[in-house]
Design an enzyme around this catalytic site. Structure first.
Site, PDB file in Angstrom:
ATOM      1  CE1 TYR A  27      -7.298  -2.703   5.898  1.00 55.80           C
ATOM      2  CE2 TYR A  27      -8.302  -4.697   5.029  1.00 55.80           C
ATOM      3  CZ  TYR A  27      -8.401  -3.368   5.393  1.00 55.80           C
ATOM      4  OH  TYR A  27      -9.606  -2.711   5.254  1.00 55.80           O
ATOM      5  CD1 TRP A  29      -2.100   2.114   0.486  1.00 52.92           C
ATOM      6  CD2 TRP A  29      -2.596   1.456   2.564  1.00 52.92           C
ATOM      7  NE1 TRP A  29      -3.008   3.014   1.003  1.00 52.92           N
ATOM      8  CE2 TRP A  29      -3.327   2.642   2.268  1.00 52.92           C
ATOM      9  CE3 TRP A  29      -2.753   0.861   3.809  1.00 52.92           C
ATOM     10  CZ2 TRP A  29      -4.189   3.231   3.206  1.00 52.92           C
ATOM     11  CZ3 TRP A  29      -3.621   1.450   4.721  1.00 52.92           C
ATOM     12  CH2 TRP A  29      -4.327   2.622   4.420  1.00 52.92           C
ATOM     13  CE1 TYR A  47      -4.332  -0.261  -1.527  1.00 49.25           C
ATOM     14  CE2 TYR A  47      -2.677  -1.975  -1.783  1.00 49.25           C
ATOM     15  CZ  TYR A  47      -3.853  -1.522  -1.229  1.00 49.25           C
ATOM     16  OH  TYR A  47      -4.554  -2.335  -0.368  1.00 49.25           O
ATOM     17  NE  ARG A  60      -5.144   3.351   8.259  1.00 48.11           N
ATOM     18  CZ  ARG A  60      -6.195   2.652   8.681  1.00 48.11           C
ATOM     19  NH1 ARG A  60      -6.276   2.279   9.948  1.00 48.11           N
ATOM     20  NH2 ARG A  60      -7.150   2.313   7.849  1.00 48.11           N
TER      21      ARG A  60
END
Length: 332
Positions: free
Chosen positions: A218, A21, A57, A223
Site C-alpha cells: 500500500y 482509502w 476509512y 501518497r
C-alpha cells in the site's frame, strides 16, 4: 490488466488493486461520493477486479461507497478486501491517535481486535458492503492488548461460517506473521512499500518469499509524492495528513522530483506517466503480489488501470533501481 494469485488461494487478483482509502474522505480532505463510485466502476471496466477498503476509512463511508459501486456486478467477478481492528466508537485496546471524522468532529481511534469486536465489525462490514461474504479479512494494525491467538481464532470462526474466505494481516512484522499463522492460514500481509519506503525488504519480504505469503503493497506512490506532480511550496488542504509528514517538506519534494526527472526518459519512451512507471517498478520487486492504488475520479482510475498495458525489461528495472540508490531524503 495482469492478474496474480493470492498465495494459497484461488483468487486471481488484478495487480493494480483499487485502494479505497481516499474514497472514504478520511485524512485526505474529502472526496466526492459520486466521483468515488464512478472511479471504482471505471476501474472494474478496465480490468481491476480487486478493491481494498476498511471500516475506519470515513467511519464506514468507504465500505458504503464500495458496496454502492459493486451493485450490478456479479459477486464472484469482484474481490473485496476489508479490515478489522480499528475502532472509533469504542475506547478499548491500544490508543492509536486523535483524528476528525468527515464532519470535522474530534474522534479518538483505538486499535482493538478482541473476539467480540471482530464478530461485530464483520457483521457491520457485510451490511455496509451489501454482501454476504468478504474475500480477504485483514487485521488493520497489531493490537498489543489482545493475544494474536484470540484475534486469529475469531477470523477462523468467521471462515468456518462462510462469512470470510481468507485471512490476512496488515502492518505485521515477520515474527507476528509467523505467530498468527499458527491459528489460521494467513495468506497475505498488507504493508507500506514504495521507492522511498523499503523497510520491509529486510525481514518481511524474505519471510513471505520463504513461506509462500503474498505481500500487498500500500501507498506505492507514497501518497502522491512519486507522481512528480507536487512542487515545493505546495499547500495541502485542511485535514490532509500529508502536511505533517517529512516526505513532503520542500527539500524532499525537490530531491524526489530530481530523481523522477532522471528516470522520466524511460516513461517517455513507453508513452506512460511517471506514476505508471513507478507502479511498474514496484510490481517487479521480489515478493510484491499486488499494488494498492487510490483514485479520486474516473480519469485517475483509468490511468492506474492502464499501467500494465506495458512492461519493464530487467535492464530498465535495474537502471531505475540504480538511480533510486542515489536518492536520499532528509529525515527529522
Amino acid at each position: 490488466m495482469q492478474y496474480r494469485k493470492l498465495a494459497g488461494t484461488e483468487l486471481d487478483l488484478s495487480v493494480i488493486t483499487f485502494g479505497a482509502w481516499a474514497a472514504g474522505g478520511w485524512m485526505w480532505g474529502g472526496s466526492e461520493r459520486k466521483d468515488a463510485v464512478e472511479a471504482i466502476r471505471a476501474s472494474y471496466d478496465w480490468g481491476v477486479n480487486t478493491i481494498d477498503t476498511a471500516p475506519i476509512y470515513g467511519q464506514g463511508t468507504s465500505e458504503e461507497i464500495v458496496g454502492e459501486a459493486i451493485k450490478g456486478i456479479a459477486r464472484d467477478k469482484v474481490y473485496i478486501l476489508t479490515k478489522y481492528g480499528m475502532r472509533w466508537d469504542l475506547a478499548k485496546g491500544d490508543f492509536g491517535f486523535h483524528s476528525k471524522d468527515n464532519t470535522g468532529k474530534e474522534i479518538d481511534i483505538y486499535k482493538y481486535a478482541g473476539k467480540e469486536s471482530i464478530i461485530k465489525e464483520c457483521e457491520d462490514s457485510l451490511r455496509r458492503l451489501g454482501t454476504d461474504y468478504i474475500d480477504l479479512y485483514q487485521i488493520h494494525w497489531p493490537d498489543s492488548t489482545t493475544p494474536i491467538q484470540e484475534s486469529m481464532e475469531a477470523v477462523a470462526q468467521l471462515i468456518q461460517q462462510g462469512k470470510v474466505r481468507y485471512a490476512g494481516v496488515c502492518n505485521y512484522s515477520a515474527a507476528q506473521l509467523e505467530e498468527a499463522n499458527r491459528y489460521v492460514d494467513v495468506v497475505s500481509n498488507q504493508v507500506p512499500y514504495s521507492m522511498v519506503k523499503r523497510g520491509i525488504e529486510a525481514e518481511v519480504v524474505p519471510y513471505c518469499l520463504e513461506h509462500g505469503k503474498s505481500i500487498l503493497a500500500y501507498s506505492p506512490m507514497e501518497r502522491g509524492l512519486l507522481t512528480g506532480k507536487l512542487q515545493p511550496g505546495h499547500a495541502f488542504g485542511e485535514g490532509d495528513h500529508r502536511a505533517g509528514l517529512y516526505f513532503f517538506t520542500d527539500e524532499n519534494i525537490r530531491r524526489t522530483n530530481a530523481f523522477l526527472g532522471r528516470i522520466k526518459p524511460i516513461a517517455d519512451s513507453k508513452g506512460i506517466s511517471l506514476g505508471q512507471l513507478v507502479l511498474l517498478w514496484t510490481l517487479e520487486q521480489p515478493g510484491i503480489t499486488i499494488a494498492l492504488v487510490g483514485a479520486r475520479n474516473t480519469e485517475q482510475a483509468i490511468q492506474n488501470a492502464k499501467t500494465t498495458a506495458t512492461s519493464l525489461s530487467a535492464e530498465e528495472v535495474a537502471t531505475i533501481t540504480a538511480e533510486l540508490a542515489q536518492l536520499e531524503l532528509v529525515k527529522p
